[in-house]
Design a protein around this motif. Structure first.
Motif, PDB file in Angstrom:
ATOM      1  N   LEU A 210     -11.486  -1.534   2.807  1.00  0.00           N
ATOM      2  CA  LEU A 210     -10.505  -0.518   3.171  1.00  0.00           C
ATOM      3  C   LEU A 210      -9.505  -1.033   4.201  1.00  0.00           C
ATOM      4  O   LEU A 210      -8.375  -0.548   4.274  1.00  0.00           O
ATOM      5  CB  LEU A 210     -11.217   0.717   3.739  1.00  0.00           C
ATOM      6  N   ALA A 211      -9.925  -1.987   5.005  1.00  0.00           N
ATOM      7  CA  ALA A 211      -9.028  -2.546   6.022  1.00  0.00           C
ATOM      8  C   ALA A 211      -8.077  -3.581   5.453  1.00  0.00           C
ATOM      9  O   ALA A 211      -7.109  -3.973   6.099  1.00  0.00           O
ATOM     10  CB  ALA A 211      -9.846  -3.176   7.151  1.00  0.00           C
ATOM     11  N   GLU A 212      -8.313  -4.021   4.229  1.00  0.00           N
ATOM     12  CA  GLU A 212      -7.502  -5.081   3.622  1.00  0.00           C
ATOM     13  C   GLU A 212      -6.489  -4.481   2.663  1.00  0.00           C
ATOM     14  O   GLU A 212      -6.480  -4.754   1.462  1.00  0.00           O
ATOM     15  CB  GLU A 212      -8.408  -6.081   2.908  1.00  0.00           C
ATOM     16  N   THR A 213      -5.592  -3.652   3.204  1.00  0.00           N
ATOM     17  CA  THR A 213      -4.635  -2.965   2.340  1.00  0.00           C
ATOM     18  C   THR A 213      -3.657  -3.917   1.665  1.00  0.00           C
ATOM     19  O   THR A 213      -3.117  -3.606   0.600  1.00  0.00           O
ATOM     20  CB  THR A 213      -3.847  -1.919   3.142  1.00  0.00           C
ATOM     21  N   ALA A 214      -3.429  -5.067   2.262  1.00  0.00           N
ATOM     22  CA  ALA A 214      -2.529  -6.044   1.641  1.00  0.00           C
ATOM     23  C   ALA A 214      -3.081  -6.558   0.316  1.00  0.00           C
ATOM     24  O   ALA A 214      -2.347  -7.123  -0.496  1.00  0.00           O
ATOM     25  CB  ALA A 214      -2.285  -7.213   2.597  1.00  0.00           C
ATOM     26  N   TYR A 215      -4.393  -6.357   0.109  1.00  0.00           N
ATOM     27  CA  TYR A 215      -5.010  -6.836  -1.124  1.00  0.00           C
ATOM     28  C   TYR A 215      -4.834  -5.850  -2.277  1.00  0.00           C
ATOM     29  O   TYR A 215      -4.982  -6.218  -3.444  1.00  0.00           O
ATOM     30  CB  TYR A 215      -6.503  -7.100  -0.905  1.00  0.00           C
ATOM     31  N   ILE A 216      -4.504  -4.599  -1.979  1.00  0.00           N
ATOM     32  CA  ILE A 216      -4.370  -3.593  -3.029  1.00  0.00           C
ATOM     33  C   ILE A 216      -3.313  -3.989  -4.062  1.00  0.00           C
ATOM     34  O   ILE A 216      -3.567  -3.915  -5.271  1.00  0.00           O
ATOM     35  CB  ILE A 216      -4.119  -2.200  -2.425  1.00  0.00           C
ATOM     36  N   PRO A 217      -2.105  -4.423  -3.648  1.00  0.00           N
ATOM     37  CA  PRO A 217      -1.136  -4.862  -4.662  1.00  0.00           C
ATOM     38  C   PRO A 217      -1.635  -6.055  -5.483  1.00  0.00           C
ATOM     39  O   PRO A 217      -1.291  -6.185  -6.666  1.00  0.00           O
ATOM     40  CB  PRO A 217       0.102  -5.245  -3.838  1.00  0.00           C
ATOM     41  N   LYS A 218      -2.446  -6.907  -4.878  1.00  0.00           N
ATOM     42  CA  LYS A 218      -3.006  -8.035  -5.620  1.00  0.00           C
ATOM     43  C   LYS A 218      -3.961  -7.544  -6.708  1.00  0.00           C
ATOM     44  O   LYS A 218      -4.001  -8.094  -7.805  1.00  0.00           O
ATOM     45  CB  LYS A 218      -3.738  -8.995  -4.676  1.00  0.00           C
ATOM     46  N   VAL A 219      -4.731  -6.508  -6.377  1.00  0.00           N
ATOM     47  CA  VAL A 219      -5.615  -5.921  -7.384  1.00  0.00           C
ATOM     48  C   VAL A 219      -4.784  -5.382  -8.546  1.00  0.00           C
ATOM     49  O   VAL A 219      -5.123  -5.570  -9.715  1.00  0.00           O
ATOM     50  CB  VAL A 219      -6.481  -4.806  -6.775  1.00  0.00           C
ATOM     51  N   ALA A 220      -3.680  -4.727  -8.214  1.00  0.00           N
ATOM     52  CA  ALA A 220      -2.814  -4.166  -9.261  1.00  0.00           C
ATOM     53  C   ALA A 220      -2.285  -5.246 -10.196  1.00  0.00           C
ATOM     54  O   ALA A 220      -2.274  -5.078 -11.422  1.00  0.00           O
ATOM     55  CB  ALA A 220      -1.654  -3.407  -8.623  1.00  0.00           C
ATOM     56  N   THR A 221      -1.850  -6.372  -9.624  1.00  0.00           N
ATOM     57  CA  THR A 221      -1.273  -7.429 -10.473  1.00  0.00           C
ATOM     58  C   THR A 221      -2.334  -8.223 -11.223  1.00  0.00           C
ATOM     59  O   THR A 221      -2.007  -8.935 -12.175  1.00  0.00           O
ATOM     60  CB  THR A 221      -0.418  -8.399  -9.633  1.00  0.00           C
ATOM     61  N   ARG A 222      -3.580  -8.094 -10.819  1.00  0.00           N
ATOM     62  CA  ARG A 222      -4.670  -8.768 -11.530  1.00  0.00           C
ATOM     63  C   ARG A 222      -5.424  -7.822 -12.467  1.00  0.00           C
ATOM     64  O   ARG A 222      -6.346  -8.246 -13.172  1.00  0.00           O
ATOM     65  CB  ARG A 222      -5.654  -9.369 -10.519  1.00  0.00           C
ATOM     66  N   ALA A 223      -5.026  -6.561 -12.475  1.00  0.00           N
ATOM     67  CA  ALA A 223      -5.780  -5.553 -13.210  1.00  0.00           C
ATOM     68  C   ALA A 223      -5.830  -5.829 -14.703  1.00  0.00           C
ATOM     69  O   ALA A 223      -6.817  -5.477 -15.366  1.00  0.00           O
ATOM     70  CB  ALA A 223      -5.192  -4.167 -12.949  1.00  0.00           C
TER      71      ALA A 223
END
Length: 280
Positions: A210-223
């Protein structure tokens, strides 16, 4: 010199193949039907182009498949049709049952089969993923030797075909599902103007996605790659009568980002995409 064929030089496949080349192998790839990005990576890493699978099958001692999980059996069937009688390594995130089917397909051509799984980021000067290998001892040892003293760290597993695949999905079912859950939690907090408070709570913990919000867009592009992997994880869980609901739900979340592809996003765009996809 061992000759390795890579199917295909995506971000992971190209980087892994480059490590084998650094260790002394000749590395071949098939440009036909591949994207400009794949061609650029192959050129950057010094991979040698061949006319097609027939030429690769004739020249290679080892062929390594690193592709989206949904295409793993299709890729193996294409290689088997040549046919190929060297060592075939499936390095994809697939269920043990699918790995067994691929093994049967390749064994029918006289090939040796190694079950492989890559855990970690693409190898680089600062990153050293693990390559787990299971299968016949001689073939496993030969594949491990390809990466001796490189940034790809071979780990040999006993127990035969299916073990490396099971380990990959056991890890992925937690790691990737947790990332998806963190994205949904942050999106809910943001909808209520509470994202700063949620981050403050998360940062007070020893570790929290939850503290690694910068990783959320990475999850989106790897989805587009991760969602099929979660479906494979669900299959693997089902094969042993374990609950599948959590990883299936994670796959559903990631499928809302499917249209993003590799397009870079910022955090706000990634969260908006979760909402917009729900209304389609």
């Amino acid at each position: 010199m061992t000759t390795l064929g890579i199917l295909h030089p995506g971000s992971m496949g190209a980087a892994v193949a480059a490590q084998a080349k650094r260790a002394g192998a000749e590395v071949l790839w098939c440009p036909a039907g591949r994207s400009e990005a794949s061609k650029e990576r192959a050129l950057r890493y010094g991979l040698t182009a061949v006319s097609g699978l027939s030429e690769m099958s004739r020249q290679c001692d080892v062929i390594l498949s690193v592709c989206p999980p949904a295409n793993a059996e299709e890729v193996a069937a294409a290689v088997a049709a040549e046919p190929f009688s060297g060592i075939y390594v499936d390095g994809n995130a697939i269920s043990p049952a699918r790995m067994a089917r691929i093994s049967a397909t390749m064994l029918s051509t006289g090939a040796s089969v190694v079950d492989g799984s890559i855990i970690g980021s693409p190898p680089s000067e600062s990153k050293a993923p693990r390559l787990y290998l299971s299968g016949p001892d001689g073939a496993v040892a030969a594949v491990a030797q390809l990466f001796a003293d490189t940034a790809v760290r071979p780990h040999l597993l006993s127990g035969g075909i299916g073990k490396a695949s099971a380990l990959k999905l056991a890890y992925s079912s937690y790691q990737k599902a947790s990332r998806a859950l963190a994205a949904v939690a942050y999106a809910l907090a943001q909808d209520h103007g509470l994202e700063d408070e949620l981050l403050d709570i998360a940062k007070g913990r020893t570790t929290s996605y939850l503290a690694e919000t910068a990783y959320i867009p990475k999850v989106a592009t790897r989805a587009w790659r991760w969602a099929p992997e979660m479906r494979e994880a669900a299959d693997a869980l089902s094969e042993t009568s374990l609950p599948t609901e959590l990883v299936e739900a994670s796959a559903s979340v990631m499928e809302r980002w499917a249209s993003v592809g590799d397009r870079p996003l910022d955090l706000s765009e990634a969260l908006v995409q979760l909402h917009e996809a729900a209304g389609e």
